[in-house]
Structure formats: C-alpha cells, structure tokens
Design an enzyme around this catalytic site. Structure first.
Site, short mmCIF file in Angstrom:
data_model
loop_
_atom_site.label_atom_id
_atom_site.label_comp_id
_atom_site.label_asym_id
_atom_site.label_seq_id
_atom_site.Cartn_x
_atom_site.Cartn_y
_atom_site.Cartn_z
N HIS A 125 39.33 21.14 10.49
CA HIS A 125 38.91 19.92 10.71
C HIS A 125 39.47 19.46 12.30
O HIS A 125 40.51 19.60 12.54
CB HIS A 125 39.25 19.00 9.60
N HIS A 184 46.36 22.68 2.26
CA HIS A 184 46.07 21.72 3.39
C HIS A 184 47.19 21.49 4.21
O HIS A 184 48.17 21.32 4.08
CB HIS A 184 45.64 20.25 2.81
N GLU A 219 32.77 13.61 16.75
CA GLU A 219 32.54 12.82 15.35
C GLU A 219 31.57 11.66 15.84
O GLU A 219 31.58 10.75 14.90
CB GLU A 219 33.74 12.34 14.74
N GLU A 231 32.08 12.08 5.24
CA GLU A 231 33.28 11.20 5.15
C GLU A 231 33.18 9.71 5.85
O GLU A 231 33.80 8.82 5.51
CB GLU A 231 34.55 11.86 5.54
#
Ligand code: NOJ
Ligand code: CA
Length: 665
Positions: free
Chosen positions: A444, A374, A135, A469
């Site tokens: 993710h 989720h 990331e 995000e």
C-alpha cells in the site's frame, strides 16, 4: 525525435528524446547515427496468475545506435546512447540504453526530456502529478485544462501531498481523441529509476517526462550499462483494446522467482473495516507515552486485533472458502505511528498483549486459513530495511505466507519521495526479499505498478490509487471512479481496492458518509477490478444480513483463464466476462457511473452446446446508490451460448453473474 501513427493518423507528433546528464547537459543533440538493428519476435508465455492463461508477445524491434559527434563540447564527444523501440499491434514501447563506455560510467540524470506531442486537445482522465501519492479522485477534462492546484489543496484526506507542478499528471494517463481513438501513456519495468510523471503544456498540447526528484533535486544516479524503463503508448479505436493490452507485461522481464508453486491468488477478510469506520482501533492504548499504575499500557477496550476477534474472522473465512485473514494493528507502535516523521516506529515482531500469535497461528492452521501479516512502515523505509530480515523470519516462524506493507506518511530517508528512485528500489528490494522467504506481497502507498508482477509474481497487488477506504475516511469515491480505474491505474497491474461493502450507509459515526455504489456494483467489482488478491472488506455481520448476495463473493475466483471485455467506455460503464482457471465457469461484472443504463449481454462466449446454471445479482426495483443502495434481486436461470441477458443498472449500479457449467452427460 520519434513519432507514432495509428492507421495513418498521427498519434504522437514528432517529439523530442534525450537527457540532461551530469556528464553532458546537451545529451539530446549533436548525435551521429552509428547503425541500426531490427528484429521480429513472436512467442507466448504463461503468467503464474492473471486475466488470461496465455499471453502472446509479438513485436518488431528497432535499435538505434547514436554517438555524440567528435565536434561535441568537452568530454561529451564520442559518448554513446542506444534507443530501442518495440512496435506491437496495440502500441509502442521505447527505452534508452546507456552502453558501458569510457567517459560515462557513474553519472547523474538531471532531467529526462522525452516528449509526447499530441495531435489534439484530447479528453483526459487525470490525477495530479504528486511525488508522494496516487490517491486522488480523477478529473475528466480537456488536456489543455489540466490544473491540479484546487484538487491538491482540497484533498486533505490524503496524508502527504507534494505536487509542486500545477500542470503535472500521473501515468497511466488515459485520453480519448475527438475522432474516438483511445490512448494510454505509461511506463513498463520501472526499476532503478524514478517514476515518470508528465508535465502538460496546454498550448503546445504536449506532455514532457517529469521524473520525481530525490532529496537534493537530482533525478537518478546511474551506473552504465543501464536501460531505462520503457515509455509506453497503447493506442486503439476500441476502448476494450486498452484493457486487454498485454504490452506493459510483455515489456517486463520474465519471472526471477524460479519456483512459483507457493504463489497462490486468494480472497481474504480482515479486522480492517472495523478500524476504518471507527468501530475499533489499530492502537491498543489511547496514550503513546504514559502507562497505568501497574506500569503497563492502558488498554482502550476497542483494539480490533485481539485474539477472540481475530478467531471470529478465521471462523468466518473457514466457513466461506476464503483463504486469508488480514490482521492490522497486531504489533506494538500504533499509539504514535503517524505524522511525526519518526524513524523507529515499529519492530514488526512484537505483538500487543491481547494478540496471541501462537494461539492464532494454531487456530488458523486448524481451520485451513492463512493469516496475512501487516507491516505498516509509516513511511520509514530505512527502519523497514533494517528490520526486514527479522520481520520475514518472524513470518516464517509463525506460518504467514503473505504480507501487506504500507507507507503512510513522509518518507525516511527524509527528503525522499514515495515515487523517487530510492523508494522505487526499496519496493523492489522488498519484493525480492519476500520472494526469498516465499512470502506474497501487497504494497500500500507504493509507486504505481509498471508490470513488475511478471518479474516478481509473488508481488500480487498494490494499492497506489484511491481505494474503497476513501468511502470510510473522506467524502468518498464518485460513482464513475471504478469505471476509470481499469483504464488508468490498473494498466500497470492489479489493485487491492478492497471491494465488497454491503452496508453502504450508516457504517460511520461521521454523518453523511456513504459508499457511492449499489450493493450489486460492489459484487461486480470482483470481476471488473482485476486482482489476484481480493478482499471481502465488510464485517461478517453485514454479510450475514445478506447471505444470498454473499454467495457471489464465495463463488467468484481470483485467477482466470480468459477475459472478454463486453462493453467499455472510460468514465461511463464497463462489462467484463472472465473464465475461471481450470473450470468451465464464467463470471460477469457490469458497472455504470451515476447514470442508469440498460445492459444487454449476449453469452456467445460460452462453450457451444454446453448449458450453464446462472445466478444473476442485479439492482432491485428503485435501487439507487444515493437513496436505495441495498436493493437487489437474485435470479436463477439456465442459459447457453445463444442466451442474451437484459439487465437494468441503477444510478451507481451494477450487475454480477455467475455461470457454472453443468457437466455434459
Ligand atoms: C492505509 C492503507 O491503505 C490501509 O489499508 C491501512 O489500513 C492503513 N494505511 C494503516 O496501515
Ligand atoms: Ca492508502
């Protein structure tokens, strides 16, 4: 040793192959050649979903059978190793195969020694070789200048950072040579083995495989016969060819999911940006370990995953032809979900008291919308493994056909890493388990993809990169970021980037936060960042403020028959046209970095003799990602294959075009 050349130019100079194994610490020398085999292959296959409807798999293959010479030390004498090379028009893949043999049955890989010795100090687009995350923002530098220390130290918005080698980088690694060759190094079919990062030797201009270690420092535990993932080198003198290459998919196994009728690409919305921007929370209470006088958790009044709010999103999805609604924060455990390296955080089946699963399931079904489950594991993969069947049965019971998983935090089993062998096997187990329950998967924080979506077509997307995000909880993504991603992370597979932010400033309580694009660039990302799963990430009220621009998100499909790269340069700009599967409609996305650009798009790819109703969503006068991101102009035109569109892109800007075929009469 092996070498790769392109049009007689050296691309990979003579480079080492081999291993350090528990059974033989010199499994890279002292081999004799026992024989070779060659074959050619040319065939086409149809992906369940994708950027194109048909993929040609065309290569020549060489298998080299090696055996340690009889003079080799100790028990290593006579051990066998096969090398398999496949040469395509756009690159090379090679893998190691350990045949079943006496003396090499169960064994440990201490190191893989594969080298990529380059022919120059190439311009390189890199992120740190971190064992736990992909990331980071990209750095563009000469290969010899790679040093990840400052970036790792300053990237405090990334939850877990473990990058012990200052010269290590992640793949897919994109490079450009001084004479304009484009190279991409990655791997395909990462199964049962750790991810390969690359150690850069800036003097020798070479890259060496650096496998992510396990908790005790070993790299992989293997049981022969075993074939490693493919090491891949995509090469072209055109940047566009890197993007259209199907080499990684072709090196993966065909689908293991026999019936794929239930797998459907889709767009979705969710109670997500509310929480990312601080308007709402995942947690129901602000206290992890105390209850009110009534003995119940004390609600904080800002819990986004409540029944009424979720219904609002279901209504919005139904009104706008959006298939799914993602609900995060629906299940008990978010009060202390993160940062404690705690093993049992979530059970994946217990909703908070204000989330009525029965009512929402019925409501969503009545509106023709699917709820997306989720399952945040907070890195506790052991807990998820124990709960997985229960979790998937719960999805089945309540009609959920897709799940977003998450791995924020340090991994459990403690000491393992997100990108090590144990976790690589875990992600595949989850994909297989999901398939057995007819559930589609979006992971993710997993290891970055390597084309396994061919083998597990229910594994629609991954994050495994720096998504939109980061504009919510950090200084964000530079305007060039989305021009690099397609050449790096997306080479392995689709990304759940979560585009579509319309309110580009003033969405956060933290001063100075803003998205580093114009509104039109957010639209263009639906075309330039390929994914069969695309979120419309902003809040319904922000879309209501720009209904005319939102029309593009309503119209744009997520499954394609054909793709044309019209202009491409990593780090600078990208224009892509894609044809909707099963319809005579095309969609164009064009984006730029921080520099404004004049774009000319000739529509020669349209069907000859056909006319199309075009809607052009372009940056408005004075648009600029920094000072005026929400300025846009919408233009309606009738065009055909002889038309040329001229568009100005703002700094950090973009353009999106829909071209709907008008029925010929
Ligand atoms: C990080 C994911 O990328 C994000 O999408 C999610 O909302 C949070 N983790 C919580 O699971
Ligand atoms: Ca993330």
């Amino acid at each position: 040793m092996y070498a790769v050349s392109f049009a007689d130019k050296p691309v990979i100079r003579s480079s080492r192959l081999g291993f350090v194994l528990s059974a033989d610490s010199t499994f890279y020398k002292g081999f004799v050649l026992r024989g070779i085999e060659t074959r050619s292959f040319d065939s086409s296959w149809k992906p369940v979903w994708g950027e194109v409807a048909v993929i040609r798999d065309h290569y020549r293959e060489l298998t080299v059978h090696l055996q340690k010479s009889s003079g080799a030390a100790g028990s290593a004498a006579g051990l066998r190793l096969d090398l398999v090379f496949r040469v395509f028009e756009d690159g090379v893949g090679f893998r190691y195969v350990f045949p079943k043999q006496p003396g090499l049955n169960y064994f440990i890989v201490g190191d893989e020694l594969t080298e990529f010795r380059l022919a120059g100090d190439h311009k390189t687009f890199w992120i740190p070789g971190d064992y736990d995350t992909n990331e980071y923002p990209y750095t563009t530098s000469a290969l010899s200048a790679v040093d990840n220390r400052a970036l790792v130290a300053s990237s405090t918005a990334i939850a877990v950072r473990v990058a012990p080698d200052a010269q290590a980088v992640q793949t897919p690694l994109m490079m450009k040579t001084a004479d304009s060759l484009y190279l991409n190094i990655h791997e395909a079919a990462l199964v049962g083995y750790p991810a390969m990062q690359l150690h850069v030797d800036g003097r020798a201009l070479s890259l060496t495989a650096a496998l992510v270690p396990d908790a005790v420092g070993n790299k992989a535990y293997l049981h022969a016969p075993f074939a490693t993932p493919w090491r891949t080198v995509i090469v072209s003198d055109k940047a566009a060819d890197i993007l259209t290459s199907k080499l990684i998919l072709n090196l993966n196994e065909p689908s293991k999911v026999a019936n794929t009728d239930w797998i459907r690409p889709m767009k979705f919305v969710g109670v997500w940006w509310e929480m990312q921007t601080g308007k709402g929370t995942w947690n129901y209470s602000d206290f992890a370990d105390s209850v009110g006088v009534d003995g119940r958790p004390v609600p904080n009044g800002r819990h986004s995953a409540n029944t009424a709010n979720v219904k609002r999103y279901i209504d919005f999805a139904a009104a706008n032809q959006i298939g799914g609604v993602l609900v995060e924060g629906w299940n008990v455990g978010w009060e202390d979900w993160f940062g404690n390296w705690k093993e049992n955080v979530f059970d994946f089946v217990t909703p908070y008291p204000d989330f009525d699963v029965r009512e929402l399931t019925d409501y969503a079904a009545s509106k023709g919308v699917s709820l997306i489950m989720h399952n945040e594991t907070s890195g506790s993969a052991t807990n998820y493994e124990r709960q997985m069947d229960t979790a998937f049965r719960y999805m089945q019971r309540w009609g959920y056909t897709s799940v977003k998983t998450g791995y924020v935090g340090k991994i459990i089993p403690r000491g393992e890493h997100h990108d090590g062998q144990w976790m690589v096997e875990h992600y595949v187990r989850v994909a297989e388990k999901a398939a057995s329950y007819h559930v589609m998967l979006d992971a993710h924080e997993p290891v970055r993809p390597t084309g396994l979506q061919r083998t597990y077509p229910n594994w629609l997307a991954c994050e495994a990169a720096r998504g939109n995000e980061y504009n919510a909880f950090s200084d964000g993504n530079a305007p060039e970021h989305e021009t690099i991603l397609p050449f790096t992370r997306l080479i392995g597979g689709p990304m759940d980037y979560t585009p579509g932010i319309f309110k580009l400033r003033g969405y956060s309580s933290v001063p100075g936060r803003q998205v580093h694009t114009t509104l039109c660039k957010q639209l263009a990302l639906y075309v330039t960042l390929y994914s069969p799963l695309q979120m419309a990430a902003d809040l319904p009220e922000n879309y209501a403020a720009h209904r005319d621009a939102f029309q593009f998100i309503r119209d744009v499909p997520v499954d394609w028959e054909d793709t044309k790269i019209l202009a491409a340069e990593p780090g600078d700009y990208l224009t892509i046209a894609r044809k909707q599967k099963g319809a005579e409609n095309w969609f164009i996305g064009g984006i730029t970095d921080e520099s404004p650009r004049d774009l000319r798009v000739s529509l020669g790819f349209l069907k000859k003799g056909r006319t199309y109703a075009a809607i052009v969503y372009r940056d408005g006068a004075g648009a600029d990602w920094k000072t005026n991101p929400e300025a846009y102009t919408i233009e309606r035109l009738t065009v055909d294959s002889k038309s040329v569109l001229s568009v100005k892109l703002a700094p950090g800007g973009g353009v999106a075009v829909s071209l709907m075929g008008i029925a010929a009469n």
